[in-house]
Motif scaffolding. Structure first.
Motif, PDB file in Angstrom:
ATOM      1  N   CYS B  23       0.841  -1.203   0.000  1.00 29.05           N
ATOM      2  CA  CYS B  23       0.000   0.000   0.000  1.00 29.05           C
ATOM      3  C   CYS B  23       0.871   1.247   0.000  1.00 29.05           C
ATOM      4  O   CYS B  23       1.994   1.221   0.517  1.00 29.05           O
ATOM      5  CB  CYS B  23      -0.937   0.014   1.198  1.00 29.05           C
ATOM      6  SG  CYS B  23      -2.300  -1.141   1.028  1.00 29.05           S
ATOM      7  N   ALA B  24       0.340   2.310  -0.584  1.00 33.92           N
ATOM      8  CA  ALA B  24       1.029   3.590  -0.628  1.00 33.92           C
ATOM      9  C   ALA B  24       0.040   4.697  -0.295  1.00 33.92           C
ATOM     10  O   ALA B  24      -1.150   4.580  -0.601  1.00 33.92           O
ATOM     11  CB  ALA B  24       1.647   3.810  -1.999  1.00 33.92           C
ATOM     12  N   TYR B  25       0.532   5.748   0.319  1.00 33.30           N
ATOM     13  CA  TYR B  25      -0.330   6.866   0.689  1.00 33.30           C
ATOM     14  C   TYR B  25       0.374   8.168   0.361  1.00 33.30           C
ATOM     15  O   TYR B  25       1.586   8.205   0.147  1.00 33.30           O
ATOM     16  CB  TYR B  25      -0.690   6.798   2.185  1.00 33.30           C
ATOM     17  CG  TYR B  25       0.498   6.979   3.107  1.00 33.30           C
ATOM     18  CD1 TYR B  25       1.346   5.915   3.401  1.00 33.30           C
ATOM     19  CD2 TYR B  25       0.776   8.223   3.686  1.00 33.30           C
ATOM     20  CE1 TYR B  25       2.439   6.075   4.223  1.00 33.30           C
ATOM     21  CE2 TYR B  25       1.860   8.386   4.525  1.00 33.30           C
ATOM     22  CZ  TYR B  25       2.695   7.312   4.791  1.00 33.30           C
ATOM     23  OH  TYR B  25       3.778   7.482   5.619  1.00 33.30           O
ATOM     24  N   GLU B  26      -0.404   9.246   0.308  1.00 31.58           N
ATOM     25  CA  GLU B  26       0.154  10.551  -0.020  1.00 31.58           C
ATOM     26  C   GLU B  26       0.121  11.525   1.150  1.00 31.58           C
ATOM     27  O   GLU B  26       1.005  12.346   1.311  1.00 31.58           O
ATOM     28  CB  GLU B  26      -0.617  11.159  -1.202  1.00 31.58           C
ATOM     29  CG  GLU B  26      -0.314  10.506  -2.546  1.00 31.58           C
ATOM     30  CD  GLU B  26       1.142  10.667  -2.951  1.00 31.58           C
ATOM     31  OE1 GLU B  26       1.704   9.720  -3.544  1.00 31.58           O
ATOM     32  OE2 GLU B  26       1.720  11.738  -2.658  1.00 31.58           O
ATOM     33  N   ASN B  27      -0.922  11.422   1.964  1.00 27.90           N
ATOM     34  CA  ASN B  27      -1.146  12.412   3.010  1.00 27.90           C
ATOM     35  C   ASN B  27      -0.196  12.189   4.183  1.00 27.90           C
ATOM     36  O   ASN B  27      -0.300  11.211   4.920  1.00 27.90           O
ATOM     37  CB  ASN B  27      -2.598  12.316   3.483  1.00 27.90           C
ATOM     38  CG  ASN B  27      -3.002  13.476   4.385  1.00 27.90           C
ATOM     39  OD1 ASN B  27      -2.163  14.108   5.005  1.00 27.90           O
ATOM     40  ND2 ASN B  27      -4.292  13.733   4.449  1.00 27.90           N
ATOM     41  N   THR B  28       0.731  13.105   4.391  1.00 32.23           N
ATOM     42  CA  THR B  28       1.711  12.949   5.463  1.00 32.23           C
ATOM     43  C   THR B  28       1.101  13.157   6.850  1.00 32.23           C
ATOM     44  O   THR B  28       1.774  12.921   7.855  1.00 32.23           O
ATOM     45  CB  THR B  28       2.874  13.930   5.269  1.00 32.23           C
ATOM     46  OG1 THR B  28       2.342  15.261   5.163  1.00 32.23           O
ATOM     47  CG2 THR B  28       3.648  13.605   4.001  1.00 32.23           C
ATOM     48  N   ALA B  29      -0.151  13.566   6.895  1.00 35.91           N
ATOM     49  CA  ALA B  29      -0.825  13.718   8.187  1.00 35.91           C
ATOM     50  C   ALA B  29      -1.311  12.371   8.730  1.00 35.91           C
ATOM     51  O   ALA B  29      -1.640  12.264   9.909  1.00 35.91           O
ATOM     52  CB  ALA B  29      -2.011  14.664   8.055  1.00 35.91           C
ATOM     53  N   PHE B  30      -1.321  11.362   7.889  1.00 35.37           N
ATOM     54  CA  PHE B  30      -1.727  10.032   8.356  1.00 35.37           C
ATOM     55  C   PHE B  30      -0.695   9.519   9.355  1.00 35.37           C
ATOM     56  O   PHE B  30       0.508   9.575   9.115  1.00 35.37           O
ATOM     57  CB  PHE B  30      -1.851   9.053   7.199  1.00 35.37           C
ATOM     58  CG  PHE B  30      -3.000   9.329   6.268  1.00 35.37           C
ATOM     59  CD1 PHE B  30      -2.936   8.926   4.940  1.00 35.37           C
ATOM     60  CD2 PHE B  30      -4.147   9.964   6.709  1.00 35.37           C
ATOM     61  CE1 PHE B  30      -3.988   9.165   4.075  1.00 35.37           C
ATOM     62  CE2 PHE B  30      -5.210  10.211   5.859  1.00 35.37           C
ATOM     63  CZ  PHE B  30      -5.122   9.815   4.532  1.00 35.37           C
ATOM     64  N   ALA B  70       9.251   6.650   1.952  1.00 38.08           N
ATOM     65  CA  ALA B  70       8.614   6.277   0.680  1.00 38.08           C
ATOM     66  C   ALA B  70       7.099   6.356   0.769  1.00 38.08           C
ATOM     67  O   ALA B  70       6.419   6.205  -0.252  1.00 38.08           O
ATOM     68  CB  ALA B  70       9.046   4.876   0.271  1.00 38.08           C
ATOM     69  N   LYS B  71       6.576   6.552   1.969  1.00 41.90           N
ATOM     70  CA  LYS B  71       5.124   6.570   2.196  1.00 41.90           C
ATOM     71  C   LYS B  71       4.485   5.283   1.688  1.00 41.90           C
ATOM     72  O   LYS B  71       3.493   5.301   0.938  1.00 41.90           O
ATOM     73  CB  LYS B  71       4.490   7.812   1.588  1.00 41.90           C
ATOM     74  CG  LYS B  71       4.906   9.094   2.306  1.00 41.90           C
ATOM     75  CD  LYS B  71       4.169  10.323   1.823  1.00 41.90           C
ATOM     76  CE  LYS B  71       4.668  10.756   0.476  1.00 41.90           C
ATOM     77  NZ  LYS B  71       4.092  12.037   0.021  1.00 41.90           N
ATOM     78  N   GLN B  72       5.105   4.176   2.105  1.00 45.04           N
ATOM     79  CA  GLN B  72       4.606   2.864   1.709  1.00 45.04           C
ATOM     80  C   GLN B  72       4.590   1.937   2.916  1.00 45.04           C
ATOM     81  O   GLN B  72       5.418   2.067   3.826  1.00 45.04           O
ATOM     82  CB  GLN B  72       5.488   2.264   0.606  1.00 45.04           C
ATOM     83  CG  GLN B  72       5.475   3.044  -0.694  1.00 45.04           C
ATOM     84  CD  GLN B  72       6.454   2.480  -1.718  1.00 45.04           C
ATOM     85  OE1 GLN B  72       7.307   1.668  -1.398  1.00 45.04           O
ATOM     86  NE2 GLN B  72       6.313   2.923  -2.961  1.00 45.04           N
TER      87      GLN B  72
END
Lengths: 115, 110
Positions: B23-30, B70-72
């Protein structure tokens, strides 16, 4: 401990009709969520209640969907009028409180088919 | 807008093998990343979760690997069993709403 209860489990209606779903959360859980899960996708949050107040309803199509949680326990989700694209599984979940620290427990869902 | 992207869509693994879902995400607030397991006719159930201050979390045969830069993040199921056959969802959240991936249908063959 009893889980999250939902009814009905299945519902078939024609477009433009109305439908209502019922959810009974786990006893003592203050937070209640309604999700829509379209086939082949992950659940999408429609509305979140904290006791009987709405925390987040930003993704609820308010022109046709409504939800209430009277007395901070049971909840109903209504669709009026239904469209074909509303065909989905509607999941109810509950947690002790709001926030990421609290696990959400999901019910079995109501599968809605709109013809 | 899909906030969490999940792959593969489906996966077939032999019994005893390793299942890997990414999985990958974009929102750094997560800052909270749970995985859910869903069997047909049932609601999703929390399997394992991780916060971004650790790079790996293991619970039994299930391991989450997390790469903050890597936000993964990924789920590894070791010694996969036929009973693991289900749909797996990754999710990410900040303060409130869980944002789910589209799911991976896993089939473990005997």
């Amino acid at each position: 401990e009893a889980g999250v209860a939902q009814s009905p489990r299945y519902k078939i209606i024609e477009k433009r009709q109305s439908v209502a779903f019922w959810c009974n959360p786990i006893s003592g859980h203050a937070t209640l969520y309604w999700y829509q899960q379209i086939l082949g996708q992950g659940p999408k949050l429609l509305i979140q209640f904290q006791n009987n107040g709405v925390v987040d309803d930003s993704q609820l199509p308010k022109d046709r969907f409504s939800a209430e949680r009277l007395k901070g326990v049971d909840s109903t989700l209504k669709i009026q009028p239904a469209k074909l694209e509303d065909s989905a599984v509607y999941l109810c979940a509950s947690s002790l409180a709001s926030g990421r620290a609290y696990e959400q427990y999901f019910g079995p869902g109501t599968r809605l088919t709109v013809t | 807008q899909q906030q969490v992207k999940q792959s593969p869509q489906s996966l077939i693994v032999q019994k005893g093998g390793i299942s890997i879902i990414n999985c990958a995400y974009e929102n750094t607030a997560f800052d909270y990343f749970p995985w859910y397991q869903q069997f047909p006719g049932k609601g999703p159930a929390l399997l394992i979760a991780i916060r971004p201050d650790v790079s790996e979390k293991k619970e039994g045969r299930f391991t989450i690997s997390f790469n903050k830069s890597a936000k993964q993040f990924s789920l590894h199921i070791m010694d996969s069993q036929p009973g693991d056959s289900a749909t797996y969802f990754c999710a990410a959240t900040g303060e409130y709403a869980l944002n789910f991936g589209k799911g991976t249908s896993l089939l473990v063959t005997p």
